[in-house]
Design an enzyme around this catalytic site. Structure first.
Site, PDB file in Angstrom:
ATOM      1  N   THR A  13     -56.054   6.193 -37.466  1.00 36.79           N
ATOM      2  CA  THR A  13     -55.824   5.022 -36.616  1.00 36.79           C
ATOM      3  C   THR A  13     -56.649   5.069 -35.327  1.00 36.79           C
ATOM      4  OG1 THR A  13     -53.578   4.916 -37.449  1.00 36.79           O
ATOM      5  CG2 THR A  13     -54.005   3.741 -35.415  1.00 36.79           C
ATOM      6  N   ASP A  57     -58.500   7.962 -44.054  1.00 38.15           N
ATOM      7  CA  ASP A  57     -57.082   7.980 -43.746  1.00 38.15           C
ATOM      8  C   ASP A  57     -56.669   9.439 -43.985  1.00 38.15           C
ATOM      9  OD1 ASP A  57     -54.485   5.894 -43.751  1.00 38.15           O
ATOM     10  OD2 ASP A  57     -54.082   7.889 -44.573  1.00 38.15           O
ATOM     11  N   SER A  58     -55.835   9.981 -43.131  1.00 33.37           N
ATOM     12  CA  SER A  58     -55.605  11.426 -43.266  1.00 33.37           C
ATOM     13  C   SER A  58     -54.852  11.776 -44.542  1.00 33.37           C
ATOM     14  CB  SER A  58     -54.913  11.992 -42.036  1.00 33.37           C
ATOM     15  OG  SER A  58     -53.572  11.642 -42.016  1.00 33.37           O
ATOM     16  N   SER A  59     -54.260  10.793 -45.208  1.00 31.07           N
ATOM     17  CA  SER A  59     -53.614  11.121 -46.489  1.00 31.07           C
ATOM     18  C   SER A  59     -54.663  11.407 -47.563  1.00 31.07           C
ATOM     19  CB  SER A  59     -52.657  10.010 -46.929  1.00 31.07           C
ATOM     20  OG  SER A  59     -53.287   8.769 -46.840  1.00 31.07           O
ATOM     21  N   THR A  89     -52.867  10.740 -38.043  1.00 32.36           N
ATOM     22  CA  THR A  89     -51.686  11.523 -37.658  1.00 32.36           C
ATOM     23  C   THR A  89     -50.868  12.012 -38.853  1.00 32.36           C
ATOM     24  OG1 THR A  89     -50.356   9.522 -37.423  1.00 32.36           O
ATOM     25  CG2 THR A  89     -51.440  10.363 -35.433  1.00 32.36           C
ATOM     26  N   ASP A  90     -51.002  11.341 -39.996  1.00 35.14           N
ATOM     27  CA  ASP A  90     -50.088  11.652 -41.111  1.00 35.14           C
ATOM     28  C   ASP A  90     -50.190  13.096 -41.592  1.00 35.14           C
ATOM     29  OD1 ASP A  90     -49.164   9.104 -40.970  1.00 35.14           O
ATOM     30  OD2 ASP A  90     -50.323   8.349 -42.663  1.00 35.14           O
ATOM     31  N   GLN A 274     -34.644  23.646 -44.540  1.00 43.81           N
ATOM     32  CA  GLN A 274     -34.734  22.182 -44.405  1.00 43.81           C
ATOM     33  C   GLN A 274     -34.515  21.761 -42.947  1.00 43.81           C
ATOM     34  OE1 GLN A 274     -32.112  20.390 -47.322  1.00 43.81           O
ATOM     35  NE2 GLN A 274     -33.189  21.398 -48.998  1.00 43.81           N
ATOM     36  N   CYS A 275     -33.975  22.671 -42.137  1.00 40.66           N
ATOM     37  CA  CYS A 275     -33.816  22.357 -40.714  1.00 40.66           C
ATOM     38  C   CYS A 275     -35.161  22.559 -40.030  1.00 40.66           C
ATOM     39  CB  CYS A 275     -32.811  23.289 -40.058  1.00 40.66           C
ATOM     40  SG  CYS A 275     -31.188  23.203 -40.799  1.00 40.66           S
TER      41      CYS A 275
END
Ligand code: ASP
Length: 339
Positions: A13, A57-59, A89-90, A274-275
């Site tokens: 972006t 795109d970072s993906s 940013t992704d 997962q935390c």
């Protein structure tokens, strides 16, 4: 003396502008950044811009692009004082983590940044992120770089790259390092927390090791999950299990048998939480005992991004000596709290 910074623009972006007629976003020619952002000339450093041929795109970014960036930094290491990578940013936390393992014994700053709104948007966060990142990427004291590691700068905070996670797709304040203090803050003054900065203890010089394996899988367990599915993936060499809380999983004979079967096949099992804050601590609850019994590896307080890229970097890497378990447990560049 004016410091020299190499700015590598990969896409995302930050390099876009709004077409106010159609309302859609389009990439602008980053070679013209000095026209778009004349303030860049006021910064006390000399900036050379190297844009990717096709902004991504970072993906769409992965091992191939990580290697490209690492080797480009390697090739230009002696000619620049600092490196700034503009990135979508992704997946920025993945790239930052991977680079932290690939760029060995860094003695110069590497800063990644991006933005939530395009640089051509009236309310953009890109300008501050870019200008302050340049400041950090060129910060020297007594002829020594203040930052000697891979960092992410975003929304007034300088963070250790391999501790970051993107936690907001909405707010400008999009990145956090829940398990490590902020390295620097930009307010009226730009400050830096020197005690928290990484320093390589090795006597070896800077080196790029771009080795990456892809036989790594990351799986989040959930209540009711059929663990048998994991046995259907024969090529997986490392399985990173993202389990509950401080390292717990449903405690049944079947769980143990399935995980043991994987271990018998030679699959390394890494356990992360997962935390996002805190980490895995085997033995705290009896529901983590299975992991000790099958010789699983604790990922302690590492982020998912860091554990994945660390496993990819270490698995069968000919430059490292020792078992995968020994190597993974080690603190390579500030990504894990040990001891
Ligand atoms: N999809 C974009 C990217 O990661 C989002 C961004 O740059 O913020 O490339």
């Amino acid at each position: 003396m004016k410091r020299k910074v190499l700015l590598i623009y990969t896409g995302g972006t930050i390099g876009m502008e709004k077409d106010y007629e159609t309302g859609s976003l389009r990439a602008f020619d980053f070679g013209n950044i000095f026209q778009k952002l004349p303030e860049m000339r006021l910064i006390e450093c000399e900036v050379s811009v190297h844009p990717f041929k096709k902004p991504l795109d970072s993906s769409d970014m992965g091992p191939q692009e990580w290697k490209l960036i690492a080797n480009y930094i390697g090739k230009n290491y002696d000619n620049y004082d600092g490196f700034l990578i503009l990135h979508g940013t992704d997946t920025m936390s993945y790239t930052a983590s991977a680079l932290s393992f690939m760029l060995k014994n860094l003695k110069k700053p590497v800063v990644l940044t991006g933005s939530q709104l395009p640089i051509g948007d009236l309310r953009t966060d890109a300008k501050e992120n870019l200008l302050t990142s340049l400041y950090y990427a060129s910060l020297y004291e007594n002829d020594e770089a203040v930052i000697q590691e891979v960092t992410v700068y975003f929304e007034y905070k300088l963070l250790r790259g391999n501790r970051t996670l993107k936690y907001s797709a909405e707010y400008f304040d999009a990145y956090q390092t829940p398990n490590y203090p902020v390295l620097g803050q930009s307010g009226v003054h730009l400050n830096i927390e020197k005690d928290f900065l990484w320093r390589s203890k090795s006597d070896n010089g800077f080196e790029v090791d771009d080795y990456i394996s892809r036989d790594v899988l990351f799986w989040r367990i959930f209540p009711g999950m059929h663990l048998e599915h994991l046995l259907e993936m024969p090529k997986m060499k490392v399985l990173i299990l993202q389990v509950f809380g401080s390292g717990t999983i449903f405690n049944s004979l079947q769980t143990k048998q399935i995980l043991q079967k994987l271990r018998d096949r030679g699959t390394e099992i890494v356990v992360v939480s997962q935390c996002v804050s805190g980490g895995v601590s085997f033995g705290k609850y009896s529901n983590s005992n299975i992991f000790t019994q099958i010789d699983a590896i604790s990922g302690h307080d590492m982020t998912a991004e860091s554990s994945i890229t660390k496993a990819m970097h270490l698995l069968d890497n000919p430059k490292y000596k020792g078992t995968f378990a020994e190597l993974f447990a080690r603190n390579i560049c500030g990504e894990i709290t040990v001891g």
